[in-house]
Design an enzyme around this catalytic site. Structure first.
Site, PDB file in Angstrom:
ATOM      1  CE1 TYR A 166      -8.512  41.995 -12.602  1.00  0.00           C
ATOM      2  CE2 TYR A 166      -9.791  43.934 -12.020  1.00  0.00           C
ATOM      3  CZ  TYR A 166      -9.561  42.859 -12.853  1.00  0.00           C
ATOM      4  OH  TYR A 166     -10.377  42.655 -13.940  1.00  0.00           O
ATOM      5  CE  LYS A 170      -7.587  43.623 -15.792  1.00  0.00           C
ATOM      6  NZ  LYS A 170      -7.171  42.812 -16.961  1.00  0.00           N
TER       7      LYS A 170
HETATM    8  P1  NAI Z   1     -12.230  34.369 -16.963  1.00  0.00           P
HETATM    9  O1  NAI Z   1     -11.724  33.876 -15.662  1.00  0.00           O
HETATM   10  O2  NAI Z   1     -13.355  33.643 -17.596  1.00  0.00           O
HETATM   11  O3  NAI Z   1     -11.076  34.466 -18.047  1.00  0.00           O
HETATM   12  C1  NAI Z   1      -9.716  34.647 -17.751  1.00  0.00           C
HETATM   13  C2  NAI Z   1      -8.935  33.558 -18.449  1.00  0.00           C
HETATM   14  O4  NAI Z   1      -7.552  33.803 -18.310  1.00  0.00           O
HETATM   15  C3  NAI Z   1      -9.227  32.178 -17.842  1.00  0.00           C
HETATM   16  O5  NAI Z   1      -9.696  31.290 -18.844  1.00  0.00           O
HETATM   17  C4  NAI Z   1      -7.878  31.760 -17.257  1.00  0.00           C
HETATM   18  O6  NAI Z   1      -7.632  30.370 -17.321  1.00  0.00           O
HETATM   19  C5  NAI Z   1      -6.910  32.548 -18.121  1.00  0.00           C
HETATM   20  N1  NAI Z   1      -5.621  32.737 -17.472  1.00  0.00           N
HETATM   21  C6  NAI Z   1      -5.382  33.063 -16.175  1.00  0.00           C
HETATM   22  N2  NAI Z   1      -4.074  33.123 -15.933  1.00  0.00           N
HETATM   23  C7  NAI Z   1      -3.455  32.824 -17.102  1.00  0.00           C
HETATM   24  C8  NAI Z   1      -2.093  32.736 -17.481  1.00  0.00           C
HETATM   25  N3  NAI Z   1      -1.103  32.949 -16.599  1.00  0.00           N
HETATM   26  N4  NAI Z   1      -1.792  32.421 -18.766  1.00  0.00           N
HETATM   27  C9  NAI Z   1      -2.788  32.184 -19.655  1.00  0.00           C
HETATM   28  N5  NAI Z   1      -4.092  32.248 -19.346  1.00  0.00           N
HETATM   29  C10 NAI Z   1      -4.416  32.557 -18.081  1.00  0.00           C
HETATM   30  O7  NAI Z   1     -12.658  35.904 -16.724  1.00  0.00           O
HETATM   31  P2  NAI Z   1     -13.101  37.048 -17.767  1.00  0.00           P
HETATM   32  O8  NAI Z   1     -14.094  37.858 -17.075  1.00  0.00           O
HETATM   33  O9  NAI Z   1     -13.392  36.485 -19.089  1.00  0.00           O
HETATM   34  O10 NAI Z   1     -11.764  37.945 -17.830  1.00  0.00           O
HETATM   35  C11 NAI Z   1     -11.082  38.269 -19.015  1.00  0.00           C
HETATM   36  C12 NAI Z   1     -10.308  39.549 -18.794  1.00  0.00           C
HETATM   37  O11 NAI Z   1     -11.209  40.647 -18.625  1.00  0.00           O
HETATM   38  C13 NAI Z   1      -9.432  39.539 -17.546  1.00  0.00           C
HETATM   39  O12 NAI Z   1      -8.217  40.199 -17.810  1.00  0.00           O
HETATM   40  C14 NAI Z   1     -10.252  40.330 -16.547  1.00  0.00           C
HETATM   41  O13 NAI Z   1      -9.448  40.894 -15.539  1.00  0.00           O
HETATM   42  C15 NAI Z   1     -10.857  41.360 -17.471  1.00  0.00           C
HETATM   43  N6  NAI Z   1     -12.019  42.032 -16.928  1.00  0.00           N
HETATM   44  C16 NAI Z   1     -13.205  41.349 -16.801  1.00  0.00           C
HETATM   45  C17 NAI Z   1     -14.306  42.010 -16.302  1.00  0.00           C
HETATM   46  C18 NAI Z   1     -15.632  41.377 -16.256  1.00  0.00           C
HETATM   47  O14 NAI Z   1     -16.621  42.079 -15.910  1.00  0.00           O
HETATM   48  N7  NAI Z   1     -15.761  40.074 -16.566  1.00  0.00           N
HETATM   49  C19 NAI Z   1     -14.209  43.401 -15.814  1.00  0.00           C
HETATM   50  C20 NAI Z   1     -12.954  44.036 -16.063  1.00  0.00           C
HETATM   51  C21 NAI Z   1     -11.902  43.336 -16.582  1.00  0.00           C
END
Ligand code: NAI
Length: 297
Positions: A166, A170
Site C-alpha cells: 500500500y 501511495k
Molecule cells: P473505503 O473502503 O470506504 O473506500 C474505498 C472505495 O473504493 C470502496 O467503496 C471500494 O468499493 C472502492 N473500490 C475498491 N476497489 C475498487 C476498484 N477496483 N474500482 C472501483 N472502486 C473500487 O475507504 P476510504 O477510507 O474511504 O478510502 C478512500 C481512499 O482514501 C483510498 O484510496 C484509501 O487508501 C485512501 N486513504 C484513506 C485513509 C483513511 O484514513 N480513511 C488514509 C489514507 C488514505
C-alpha cells in the site's frame, strides 16, 4: 468572496460508493458538478462486486437535486478505466475533474507478502489512477482544462508497518502527481494529491472511538478546493484530518560540499549532510541541479 461553484463541470470520483469518495462526490454535486459515481462495490480487501453502493450515492445526489450516474467498473484494468471515462462522456459529454480515490487494503508484513497481496493493491491504487487518467488526459489536454486529485497516504509518505504494498502504491501516486503537474501545466491541467486521515470502514479498526472527530466530510473541503477552477497550486500534497490541513513537501538539506568527495568524507560529515537548517524545497529537477551548481561555484 463568493462560494466556490462547479456549474458546467463534470467530475469522476472513483471509489465513491462509500467513505471519502462518497463525501467528495456529494459535495461536488451539491456545488453544481455532474458526477460519475464509480465504485466496484467490493469489500475492504477488494474481493466481491456489487452495483448497490454507487447506485445508492447517485440516489442521494438526486435527492439533493443534483445530477450523477453510477458506474461499477473496476479502475484496476485499462478497460475499466476507459469504460469509466466513456460513461462520463456518454452521460455528460465532457470531463473536467478526476478524483482518484478507489482503494483496498491487503496488509501483511513485508516478509509475508505474496503476489496476490501485492499486485491487486498496486493495480487499484497506482495503476487505477493511470487507467482512468490515461483515458481522461487526452480530453483534458484538448479542452485545455483539467483538475486531478490523487489520494495518497501517510503510509507511503512516512511509512507504516505491514503496508509495503500500500505504501509503495501511495508513494507512486506522489510521483505520478508530480509528473502530471509538470506535463499538464501548459494545458491548463493541475494535479495535486491528498494524504487523508479519516474514520471509514477501511480504518475503523485502527481508530476506535474517533468516528466523530475524524469524519470523511472534513477531508472533502480540501479535495473540492483542489478540484476548483481557482485551485492555486500544482503538484502539491496536502495532509488533511479532523479539520487540520497542512502541506507535505519534499525538502533538501543544504548538505556538505566537496568536489573531491570520499567515503570517509561522507562518514565524517554525516551530521552536516543531515542538518535540516536552511533546507530548501526544490520545485523540480532543474531547481535541484541549480542548487548543486551554485554550491560548487
Ligand atoms: P473505503 O473502503 O470506504 O473506500 C474505498 C472505495 O473504493 C470502496 O467503496 C471500494 O468499493 C472502492 N473500490 C475498491 N476497489 C475498487 C476498484 N477496483 N474500482 C472501483 N472502486 C473500487 O475507504 P476510504 O477510507 O474511504 O478510502 C478512500 C481512499 O482514501 C483510498 O484510496 C484509501 O487508501 C485512501 N486513504 C484513506 C485513509 C483513511 O484514513 N480513511 C488514509 C489514507 C488514505
Amino acid at each position: 468572496m463568493a462560494d466556490l461553484g462547479f456549474d458546467g463541470k463534470v467530475a469522476i470520483v472513483t471509489g465513491a460508493g462509500g467513505g471519502l469518495g462518497r463525501s467528495h462526490a456529494l459535495e461536488l454535486a451539491r456545488r453544481g458538478a455532474r458526477v460519475v459515481i464509480n465504485d466496484l462495490g467490493g469489500s475492504v480487501d477488494g474481493s466481491g462486486h456489487a452495483d448497490g453502493p454507487a447506485a445508492t450515492v447517485v440516489r442521494e445526489i438526486n435527492d439533493l437535486g443534483g445530477e450523477a450516474v453510477a458506474n461499477a467498473d473496476s479502475v484496476a484494468s485499462p478497460e475499466g478505466g476507459a469504460a469509466i471515462v466513456a460513461n462520463a462522456l456518454d452521460a455528460f459529454g465532457r470531463i473536467d475533474i478526476v478524483v482518484n480515490n478507489a482503494g483496498i487494503l491487503r496488509d501483511k508484513s513485508f516478509h509475508n507478502l505474496t503476489p496476490d497481496l501485492v499486485d491487486p493493491v498496486i493495480d487499484v491504487h497506482l495503476k487505477g489512477a493511470f487507467n482512468v487518467l490515461q483515458a481522461a488526459w487526452p480530453l483534458m489536454r484538448e479542452q485545455n482544462y483539467g483538475r486531478v486529485i490523487n489520494t495518497s497516504s501517510n503510509s507511503g509518505l512516512l511509512g507504516n508497518f505491514g503496508q509495503a504494498n500500500y505504501g509503495a502504491a501511495k508513494m507512486g501516486l506522489v510521483g505520478l502527481t508530480r509528473v502530471l503537474a509538470i506535463e499538464g501545466a501548459k494545458h491548463g491541467i493541475k494535479a495535486n494529491a491528498i494524504a487523508p486521515i479519516a474514520f471509514t470502514r477501511m480504518t475503523a479498526d485502527l481508530m476506535p472511538g474517533l468516528e466523530e472527530k475524524l469524519k470523511p466530510e472534513l477531508i472533502t473541503p480540501v479535495v473540492v478546493f483542489l478540484a476548483h477552477e481557482d485551485c492555486p497550486v500544482n503538484g502539491e500534497i496536502y495532509s488533511a484530518g479532523g479539520g487540520v490541513v497542512s502541506r507535505f513537501f519534499v525538502g533538501l538539506t543544504q548538505g556538505y560540499v566537496n568536489p573531491e568527495l570520499t567515503v570517509e568524507d561522507v562518514r565524517d560529515n554525516f551530521d552536516k549532510i543531515r542538518d535540516e537548517t536552511d533546507y530548501v524545497v526544490p520545485s523540480n529537477n532543474g531547481a535541484e541541479l541549480k542548487k548543486i551548481f551554485k554550491q560548487l561555484s
